[in-house]
Scaffold this motif. Structure first.
Motif, PDB file in Angstrom:
ATOM      1  N   ARG A  62      40.107  55.346 -10.092  1.00  0.00           N
ATOM      2  CA  ARG A  62      39.880  56.286  -8.982  1.00  0.00           C
ATOM      3  C   ARG A  62      40.462  57.666  -9.235  1.00  0.00           C
ATOM      4  O   ARG A  62      39.875  58.663  -8.840  1.00  0.00           O
ATOM      5  N   THR A  63      41.602  57.730  -9.873  1.00  0.00           N
ATOM      6  CA  THR A  63      42.209  59.031 -10.139  1.00  0.00           C
ATOM      7  C   THR A  63      41.326  59.856 -11.061  1.00  0.00           C
ATOM      8  O   THR A  63      41.115  61.046 -10.829  1.00  0.00           O
ATOM      9  N   LEU A  64      40.794  59.227 -12.089  1.00  0.00           N
ATOM     10  CA  LEU A  64      39.886  59.923 -12.988  1.00  0.00           C
ATOM     11  C   LEU A  64      38.623  60.351 -12.241  1.00  0.00           C
ATOM     12  O   LEU A  64      38.160  61.480 -12.383  1.00  0.00           O
ATOM     13  N   LEU A  65      38.081  59.474 -11.425  1.00  0.00           N
ATOM     14  CA  LEU A  65      36.893  59.827 -10.638  1.00  0.00           C
ATOM     15  C   LEU A  65      37.166  61.006  -9.720  1.00  0.00           C
ATOM     16  O   LEU A  65      36.337  61.904  -9.586  1.00  0.00           O
ATOM     17  N   LYS A  66      38.329  61.014  -9.103  1.00  0.00           N
ATOM     18  CA  LYS A  66      38.680  62.130  -8.218  1.00  0.00           C
ATOM     19  C   LYS A  66      38.732  63.432  -9.008  1.00  0.00           C
ATOM     20  O   LYS A  66      38.224  64.465  -8.557  1.00  0.00           O
ATOM     21  N   ALA A  67      39.331  63.406 -10.189  1.00  0.00           N
ATOM     22  CA  ALA A  67      39.407  64.611 -11.017  1.00  0.00           C
ATOM     23  C   ALA A  67      38.012  65.089 -11.411  1.00  0.00           C
ATOM     24  O   ALA A  67      37.726  66.295 -11.386  1.00  0.00           O
ATOM     25  N   LEU A  68      37.132  64.158 -11.753  1.00  0.00           N
ATOM     26  CA  LEU A  68      35.758  64.527 -12.109  1.00  0.00           C
ATOM     27  C   LEU A  68      35.019  65.112 -10.911  1.00  0.00           C
ATOM     28  O   LEU A  68      34.270  66.082 -11.050  1.00  0.00           O
ATOM     29  N   LEU A  69      35.237  64.544  -9.740  1.00  0.00           N
ATOM     30  CA  LEU A  69      34.597  65.078  -8.533  1.00  0.00           C
ATOM     31  C   LEU A  69      35.103  66.477  -8.195  1.00  0.00           C
ATOM     32  O   LEU A  69      34.345  67.317  -7.711  1.00  0.00           O
ATOM     33  N   VAL A  70      36.377  66.725  -8.452  1.00  0.00           N
ATOM     34  CA  VAL A  70      36.911  68.074  -8.248  1.00  0.00           C
ATOM     35  C   VAL A  70      36.161  69.058  -9.141  1.00  0.00           C
ATOM     36  O   VAL A  70      35.783  70.148  -8.702  1.00  0.00           O
ATOM     37  N   LEU A  71      35.919  68.675 -10.385  1.00  0.00           N
ATOM     38  CA  LEU A  71      35.167  69.550 -11.288  1.00  0.00           C
ATOM     39  C   LEU A  71      33.736  69.750 -10.804  1.00  0.00           C
ATOM     40  O   LEU A  71      33.199  70.857 -10.864  1.00  0.00           O
ATOM     41  N   ILE A  72      33.118  68.692 -10.318  1.00  0.00           N
ATOM     42  CA  ILE A  72      31.726  68.779  -9.887  1.00  0.00           C
ATOM     43  C   ILE A  72      31.593  69.538  -8.572  1.00  0.00           C
ATOM     44  O   ILE A  72      30.785  70.462  -8.454  1.00  0.00           O
ATOM     45  N   ASP A  73      32.372  69.145  -7.580  1.00  0.00           N
ATOM     46  CA  ASP A  73      32.201  69.694  -6.237  1.00  0.00           C
ATOM     47  C   ASP A  73      33.103  70.896  -5.923  1.00  0.00           C
ATOM     48  O   ASP A  73      32.622  71.950  -5.543  1.00  0.00           O
ATOM     49  N   ASP A  74      34.397  70.713  -6.082  1.00  0.00           N
ATOM     50  CA  ASP A  74      35.337  71.750  -5.660  1.00  0.00           C
ATOM     51  C   ASP A  74      35.186  73.036  -6.462  1.00  0.00           C
ATOM     52  O   ASP A  74      35.228  74.128  -5.894  1.00  0.00           O
ATOM     53  N   SER A  75      35.008  72.907  -7.781  1.00  0.00           N
ATOM     54  CA  SER A  75      34.898  74.132  -8.577  1.00  0.00           C
ATOM     55  C   SER A  75      33.663  74.933  -8.169  1.00  0.00           C
ATOM     56  O   SER A  75      33.718  76.158  -8.061  1.00  0.00           O
TER      57      SER A  75
END
Length: 113
Positions: A62-75
Motif C-alpha cells: 500500500r505504501t508503494l501504491l500511495k507513492a505511485l498515486l501521488v505521482l499520478i494524481d497529486d503531481s
C-alpha cells in the motif's frame, strides 16, 4: 540505483511530510516551485528500477501504491493548480509529469505502454 534505493527515493520524494523535506519533488510542486535539477530524471530512473524489480510480483504494498498515486494524481493536480495561479513552470515539466505518470501506471498495472 538498486531496488531498495529506488524504493526509498520514491517514498521520500512523494510521501515525506516532515519540515526538513522541503526540497522533495512533491513539496516543491506544493509550494509552486519547479523540481530541483535532476529530480525528475532520478524519479524516472527509480521508477524504471522498481518496474524491473516488480515485474513478477502479483501484489504491491500500500505504501508503494500511495507513492505511485501521488505521482499520478497529486503531481498533475499541483501542476494544474500552479498554472491556474500563474506559476511559471519549466517548459518541459508537463512532458516530464506525463512520463512519470506513464511509468507509475506501468508499475501499477504490470503492463508496458
Amino acid at each position: 540505483m538498486d531496488f531498495d534505493t529506488a524504493h526509498q527515493f520514491l517514498l521520500q520524494q512523494t510521501l515525506s511530510s516532515t519540515d526538513d523535506q522541503r526540497e522533495t519533488f512533491i513539496a516543491c510542486l506544493r509550494r509552486g516551485k519547479p523540481p530541483l535539477p535532476g529530480q525528475v530524471t532520478s524519479l524516472i530512473l527509480a521508477l524504471k528500477v522498481l518496474d524491473d524489480g516488480l515485474k513478477d510480483e502479483p501484489v504491491l504494498d500500500r505504501t508503494l501504491l500511495k507513492a505511485l498515486l501521488v505521482l499520478i494524481d497529486d503531481s498533475t493536480h499541483l501542476y494544474r493548480q500552479g498554472v491556474a495561479e500563474g506559476v511559471f513552470w519549466p517548459p518541459l515539466l508537463a512532458d516530464d509529469l506525463t512520463r512519470l505518470r506513464q511509468s507509475a501506471r506501468t508499475i501499477m498495472t504490470g503492463q508496458t505502454n
